[in-house]
Design a protein around this motif. Structure first.
Motif, PDB file in Angstrom:
ATOM      1  N   THR A  57       0.822  -1.213   0.000  1.00  0.00           N
ATOM      2  CA  THR A  57       0.000   0.000   0.000  1.00  0.00           C
ATOM      3  C   THR A  57       0.856   1.264   0.000  1.00  0.00           C
ATOM      4  N   GLY A  58       2.188   1.108  -0.095  1.00  0.00           N
ATOM      5  CA  GLY A  58       3.079   2.260  -0.164  1.00  0.00           C
ATOM      6  C   GLY A  58       3.508   2.555  -1.587  1.00  0.00           C
ATOM      7  N   ASN A  59       4.392   3.541  -1.752  1.00  0.00           N
ATOM      8  CA  ASN A  59       4.823   3.957  -3.085  1.00  0.00           C
ATOM      9  C   ASN A  59       5.535   2.839  -3.838  1.00  0.00           C
ATOM     10  N   GLN A  60       6.584   2.260  -3.236  1.00  0.00           N
ATOM     11  CA  GLN A  60       7.348   1.238  -3.942  1.00  0.00           C
ATOM     12  C   GLN A  60       6.548  -0.056  -4.111  1.00  0.00           C
ATOM     13  N   GLY A  61       5.923  -0.498  -3.026  1.00  0.00           N
ATOM     14  CA  GLY A  61       5.163  -1.737  -3.100  1.00  0.00           C
ATOM     15  C   GLY A  61       3.981  -1.632  -4.041  1.00  0.00           C
ATOM     16  N   GLY A  62       3.272  -0.496  -3.988  1.00  0.00           N
ATOM     17  CA  GLY A  62       2.131  -0.305  -4.872  1.00  0.00           C
ATOM     18  C   GLY A  62       2.549  -0.262  -6.333  1.00  0.00           C
ATOM     19  N   ALA A  63       3.626   0.466  -6.611  1.00  0.00           N
ATOM     20  CA  ALA A  63       4.122   0.529  -7.988  1.00  0.00           C
ATOM     21  C   ALA A  63       4.567  -0.848  -8.472  1.00  0.00           C
ATOM     22  N   THR A  64       5.192  -1.619  -7.578  1.00  0.00           N
ATOM     23  CA  THR A  64       5.644  -2.952  -7.946  1.00  0.00           C
ATOM     24  C   THR A  64       4.470  -3.879  -8.224  1.00  0.00           C
ATOM     25  N   GLU A 114      24.848  23.758  -6.564  1.00  0.00           N
ATOM     26  CA  GLU A 114      25.607  23.250  -7.710  1.00  0.00           C
ATOM     27  C   GLU A 114      25.819  21.736  -7.657  1.00  0.00           C
ATOM     28  N   ARG A 115      25.381  21.099  -6.583  1.00  0.00           N
ATOM     29  CA  ARG A 115      25.644  19.675  -6.401  1.00  0.00           C
ATOM     30  C   ARG A 115      24.522  18.832  -7.007  1.00  0.00           C
ATOM     31  N   PRO A 116      24.804  17.986  -8.019  1.00  0.00           N
ATOM     32  CA  PRO A 116      23.740  17.157  -8.605  1.00  0.00           C
ATOM     33  C   PRO A 116      23.248  16.094  -7.618  1.00  0.00           C
ATOM     34  N   MET A 117      21.978  15.782  -7.733  1.00  0.00           N
ATOM     35  CA  MET A 117      21.364  14.719  -6.942  1.00  0.00           C
ATOM     36  C   MET A 117      20.844  13.651  -7.891  1.00  0.00           C
ATOM     37  N   GLN A 118      21.265  12.413  -7.701  1.00  0.00           N
ATOM     38  CA  GLN A 118      20.674  11.325  -8.463  1.00  0.00           C
ATOM     39  C   GLN A 118      19.297  11.019  -7.891  1.00  0.00           C
ATOM     40  N   MET A 119      18.349  10.689  -8.772  1.00  0.00           N
ATOM     41  CA  MET A 119      16.973  10.447  -8.337  1.00  0.00           C
ATOM     42  C   MET A 119      16.330   9.379  -9.205  1.00  0.00           C
ATOM     43  N   ILE A 120      15.232   8.834  -8.668  1.00  0.00           N
ATOM     44  CA  ILE A 120      14.529   7.766  -9.366  1.00  0.00           C
ATOM     45  C   ILE A 120      13.045   7.841  -9.037  1.00  0.00           C
ATOM     46  N   ALA A 121      12.207   7.434  -9.988  1.00  0.00           N
ATOM     47  CA  ALA A 121      10.763   7.339  -9.761  1.00  0.00           C
ATOM     48  C   ALA A 121      10.441   5.976  -9.173  1.00  0.00           C
ATOM     49  N   SER A 122       9.433   5.934  -8.304  1.00  0.00           N
ATOM     50  CA  SER A 122       9.034   4.643  -7.728  1.00  0.00           C
ATOM     51  C   SER A 122       8.632   3.659  -8.826  1.00  0.00           C
ATOM     52  N   GLU A 123       8.080   4.162  -9.934  1.00  0.00           N
ATOM     53  CA  GLU A 123       7.717   3.285 -11.049  1.00  0.00           C
ATOM     54  C   GLU A 123       8.936   2.570 -11.620  1.00  0.00           C
ATOM     55  N   ASP A 124      10.092   3.236 -11.564  1.00  0.00           N
ATOM     56  CA  ASP A 124      11.291   2.613 -12.117  1.00  0.00           C
ATOM     57  C   ASP A 124      11.899   1.593 -11.171  1.00  0.00           C
TER      58      ASP A 124
END
Length: 278
Positions: free
Chosen positions: A13-20, A174-184
């Motif tokens: 029922t959370g973001n990662q589990g729901g997307a999965t 100026e510092r980049p942040m790596q990021m990801i969508a829960s769908e990915d």
């Protein structure tokens, strides 16, 4: 993996589990969703998508073993924790899922950890995941450990700004942040179960985009039309100091070779905000 492959999804029922759960169901997989209350709206939505609901609790080892009976794979993710008590609970629950997977003979465990967990960050909710990782490896489970970076979903906090959107964050502009969508994350979970020869035994840091937060503000303004700016705050917490000093290290070009459909932050934002803008 055959279409009959059954996956137990924790945190469904959370973001990662729901997307999965949605990603696996979309491919015709059989999904068993572990829920504490099958009558809650989030659980009912899972059933509507086609998941089988199974009542269980990450604190109840017996219910975990019962939920895993007859499944081929398990996706393990625990609720985000910050305080000492909840951090200890996260470790206990993550280990319990791994123990139940071993006891029931699950063929493939996919655990969602965090980018940098293996690097002794000193961040509480990173160290908990590192401890769970070590437990999984010590058990010798057939497992894949995914290490997602910063979630794009977190930035939806700023979606409803009126007049001017101000991103107040303790970051270096100026510092980049790596990021990801829960769908990915869900796409990688699906890939791990689909192609175990490629993914079993791997620990993989995963990211879909890399932007400074100044660039995040520019994307927000471009997508929404609302003036947006970054207002950097002092960096005091250990996690944000780590972001500024070291940060995530996912190999995004190699990951895109595996999953060319991963979302950029702009693609993610346009998809998530499209209904509200219609």
């Amino acid at each position: 993996m055959t279409d009959a492959f059954t996956v137990l999804v924790t945190g469904a029922t959370g973001n990662q589990g729901g997307a999965t759960a949605r990603a696996l169901l979309a491919r015709g997989r059989t999904v068993r969703a572990l829920v504490r209350d099958p009558d809650k709206p989030a659980a009912l939505a899972l059933r509507k998508w086609g998941a089988e609901l199974v009542r269980g609790d990450l604190n109840d080892a017996g219910s975990l073993r019962a939920a895993m009976a007859g499944v081929d794979g398990v996706f393990s993710v625990q609720p985000l924790a910050y305080e000492p008590e909840t951090l200890a609970t996260e470790v206990r629950q993550g280990k319990a899922v791994a123990d139940a997977a071993r006891e029931t003979g699950v063929a493939h465990l996919v655990y969602s950890s965090v980018g940098g967990a293996e690097r002794r960050t000193g961040i509480g909710h990173f160290e908990t995941k590192a401890e769970i990782e070590r437990h999984i490896l010590a058990l010798g489970l057939p497992a894949t450990i995914l290490r997602p970076v910063f979630f794009m979903d977190n930035l939806l906090h700023y979606a409803d700004a009126q007049g001017e959107r101000v991103l107040e964050l303790p970051v270096r502009p100026e510092r980049p942040m790596q990021m990801i969508a829960s769908e990915d994350v869900a796409r990688f979970v699906d890939a791990a179960f689909t192609d175990p020869d490629r993914y079993l035994g791997r620990q993989l840091e995963i990211a879909g985009d890399e932007l400074t937060f100044t660039e995040v503000a520019q994307v927000y303004e471009r997508v929404t039309g609302t003036p947006t700016r970054l207002a950097p705050l002092p960096i005091e917490e250990r996690m944000f100091a780590w972001f500024a000093e070291e940060g995530y290290r996912a190999d995004i070009p190699s990951l895109r070779a595996l999953r060319p459909d991963m979302l950029t932050f702009e693609e993610f934002l346009r998809a998530r905000l499209a209904p509200a803008r219609d």
